[in-house]
Design an enzyme around this catalytic site. Structure first.
Site, short mmCIF file in Angstrom:
data_model
loop_
_atom_site.label_atom_id
_atom_site.label_comp_id
_atom_site.label_asym_id
_atom_site.label_seq_id
_atom_site.Cartn_x
_atom_site.Cartn_y
_atom_site.Cartn_z
CG ASN A 37 -2.18 0.78 1.10
OD1 ASN A 37 -2.40 1.45 0.18
ND2 ASN A 37 -2.94 1.10 2.09
CG HIS A 122 -12.68 -3.13 9.72
ND1 HIS A 122 -11.78 -2.45 9.23
CD2 HIS A 122 -12.06 -4.28 9.99
CE1 HIS A 122 -10.55 -3.02 9.36
NE2 HIS A 122 -10.88 -4.18 9.73
NE ARG A 147 -10.63 -2.12 13.04
CZ ARG A 147 -9.81 -1.37 12.15
NH1 ARG A 147 -8.60 -1.95 12.05
NH2 ARG A 147 -10.20 -0.24 11.53
CE1 TYR A 159 -4.59 5.02 8.07
CE2 TYR A 159 -4.70 3.51 9.74
CZ TYR A 159 -4.37 3.68 8.41
OH TYR A 159 -4.06 2.69 7.46
CG HIS A 212 -4.70 2.35 13.18
ND1 HIS A 212 -5.53 2.52 13.38
CD2 HIS A 212 -4.63 1.31 12.42
CE1 HIS A 212 -6.67 1.74 12.60
NE2 HIS A 212 -5.68 0.97 11.63
CD GLU A 236 -5.23 -4.76 14.17
OE1 GLU A 236 -6.25 -5.19 14.70
OE2 GLU A 236 -4.83 -4.28 13.35
CD GLU A 262 -2.04 -3.45 10.37
OE1 GLU A 262 -3.18 -4.00 10.96
OE2 GLU A 262 -2.18 -2.40 9.99
NE ARG A 283 -3.57 -7.09 12.88
CZ ARG A 283 -4.73 -7.40 12.08
NH1 ARG A 283 -5.33 -8.10 12.02
NH2 ARG A 283 -4.88 -6.31 11.06
CG HIS A 312 -3.25 -6.66 7.38
ND1 HIS A 312 -2.28 -6.11 6.64
CD2 HIS A 312 -4.21 -5.65 7.72
CE1 HIS A 312 -2.69 -4.73 6.55
NE2 HIS A 312 -3.91 -4.61 7.01
CD GLU A 339 -8.10 -6.23 9.11
OE1 GLU A 339 -7.02 -6.68 8.88
OE2 GLU A 339 -8.52 -5.15 9.63
CD1 TRP A 402 0.04 5.73 9.34
CD2 TRP A 402 -0.01 3.60 10.41
NE1 TRP A 402 0.94 4.83 8.56
CE2 TRP A 402 0.84 3.76 9.27
CE3 TRP A 402 -0.46 2.68 10.95
CZ2 TRP A 402 1.33 2.38 8.81
CZ3 TRP A 402 0.00 1.34 10.64
CH2 TRP A 402 1.05 1.21 9.55
O1 EZ4 Z 1 -3.78 0.21 8.34
O2 EZ4 Z 1 -4.46 -2.01 5.90
O3 EZ4 Z 1 -6.06 -3.72 10.76
N1 EZ4 Z 1 -5.99 -3.27 9.72
C1 EZ4 Z 1 -5.54 -1.82 9.44
C2 EZ4 Z 1 -5.50 -1.36 8.16
C3 EZ4 Z 1 -4.09 -0.90 7.93
C4 EZ4 Z 1 -4.02 -0.68 6.26
C5 EZ4 Z 1 -2.49 -0.24 5.62
O4 EZ4 Z 1 -2.22 -0.63 4.39
O5 EZ4 Z 1 -4.88 -1.42 10.40
O6 EZ4 Z 1 -6.56 -0.49 7.83
CO CO Z 2 -4.47 -2.55 11.87
#
Ligand code: EZ4
Ligand code: CO
Length: 402
Positions: A37, A122, A147, A159, A212, A236, A262, A283, A312, A339, A402
């Site tokens: 990404n 989510h 989540r 974020y 994050h 997480e 992740e 993850r 992830h 996920e 983030w």
């Molecule tokens: O920030 O996939 O758990 N999932 C996440 C995602 C990640 C993005 C980063 O490319 O935290 O939203």
């Molecule tokens: Co994440």
């Protein structure tokens, strides 16, 4: 049998994806996700310039040897670009092996260890009031785990909190957007949200929360402790994880289970976390951690230390990665959760696949190989668009993350 061709395909059906397609002299083909990404074209160059020439003429059946050759033979081991490229090759070779054997890949990994792959969705909302119906939507569709992310009063954007609906896209601008972050506001707000959610949905729905990477270890310890009454399945990415030892401090203070990984790309990013039992879920996933071959190695180490998988599965991981992850999820003994953020319809069309969601579980395709492909004609209709993940600054302007 020899590899005669390897093509790197870049497409943007709703978001950017990079896919490697390997073709053998018998006309069997396999696909691997190579999407990193916000840094997609670095992997494209790595594959086209340095990896594809090494693949031509090789025996596609030699998956382990090819993995070792690409990992050790480059001298420069590890790193997200390298490991995403190796993952793409590895995934495509497993796809080919399955097709040649006439078996779905999970059968080659030892067969099924469970009936289905439990996934979490989510639930995101800007406000606490909008959150409850969002969670209820997932419950109504059969999800067993959700989540939960919300906006924070006093912060204009957060974020991981998208717009209403199934998918959100954090890589939303050609150049990174900048947001303001305030840890004190966050630590005050999140426990209130989970108190409300538990009051509304009772003790049995599995709840998760993603930090994050925005806290220090002692802040994360405080958050974990304040969330204990609400019995999260996991907290997480509580801290940036370059320093694996940071988790030791969090662990001393809270029984809230921890998940991380992740952004990891090899077992070396998490060996201390796993062997010291500092986390509960790892993850790492197929596309960013060296493919099925290396991810299996990480999960096997985890199994020895009471750590379960929690791969992830955001929308920047293509349906090719999801298909591969599901085969591994179904086969390993220490699967935890997967996920699942459904892709937009145009991405599902570009990547026709046989995996499906039912009653809170994902099920991999039963067709030989991974059971996923790329429609190259359709993919060509969606040209690449530069897209970056946002950054956070503290209120005084200091760059956070983030
Ligand atoms: O920030 O996939 O758990 N999932 C996440 C995602 C990640 C993005 C980063 O490319 O935290 O939203
Ligand atoms: Co994440």
């Amino acid at each position: 049998m020899r590899i005669v061709e390897a093509r790197v395909i870049v497409t943007c059906p709703g978001r950017n994806f990079v896919t490697l397609k390997i073709v053998t002299e018998d006309g069997v083909s396999g696909v691997g996700d190579a999407t990193l990404n916000g840094r997609e074209l670095a992997v494209v160059a790595y594959l086209e310039e340095h990896v594809v020439p090494l693949l031509i003429g090789r025996d596609p059946a030699r998956i382990e040897d090819t993995w070792q050759y690409l990992y050790k033979g480059s001298y420069w081991r590890r790193g997200p670009v390298t490991m995403t490229a190796i993952a793409a090759v590895d995934t495509a070779l497993w796809d080919i092996k399955g097709k040649v054997a006439g078996l779905p890949v999970y059968q080659l990994l030892g067969g099924r260890s469970r009936e289905g792959v439990t996934v979490y969705g989510h639930a995101n909302a800007a406000t606490a009031e909008e959150l409850m119906p969002e969670i209820a939507r997932f419950v109504a569709r059969g999800y067993r785990a959700v989540r939960v992310q919300t906006g924070i009063p006093g912060l204009s954007s957060v974020y991981g909190v998208g717009h209403k609906g199934d998918s959100y896209e954090p890589a939303n601008a050609a150049l990174p957007e900048e947001a303001v972050w305030d840890t004190a506001l966050y630590l005050d707000h999140v426990p209130r949200v989970f108190a409300d959610v538990r009051a509304e949905f009772g003790p049995h729905l599995r709840l998760l929360h993603d930090v994050h990477h925005r806290l220090t270890p002692i802040e994360a310890a405080r958050l974990g402790r304040s969330l204990e009454p609400f019995a999260l399945t996991w907290l997480e990415d509580p801290v940036p994880a370059e320093l694996q030892d940071g988790f030791r401090l969090i662990r001393q203070h809270t029984t809230t289970p921890l998940a991380v990984g992740e952004v990891f790309n090899t077992v070396w990013d998490c060996h201390e976390l796993i062997t010291s039992q500092l986390i509960d879920y790892i993850r790492t996933t197929v596309v960013h951690a060296g493919g099925i071959t290396h991810l299996r190695r990480i999960f096997d180490l985890a199994a020895l230390h009471h750590v379960r998988s929690g791969s992830h599965g955001a929308t920047d991981l293509s349906p090719v990665c999801m298909a591969a992850a599901l085969h591994l999820d179904l086969a390993i003994p220490n699967f935890g959760l997967q996920e699942y953020m459904p892709h937009p319809p145009e991405a599902d069309e570009v990547f026709p696949h046989g995996y499906h969601f039912e009653d809170g579980y994902l099920h991999p395709s039963e067709t030989p190989g991974l059971g996923v492909d790329i429609d190259e004609e359709l993919a060509a209709r969606y040209p690449y668009r530069p897209a970056s993940l946002p950054v956070n600054r503290l209120t005084d302007g200091t760059l956070h993350s983030w």
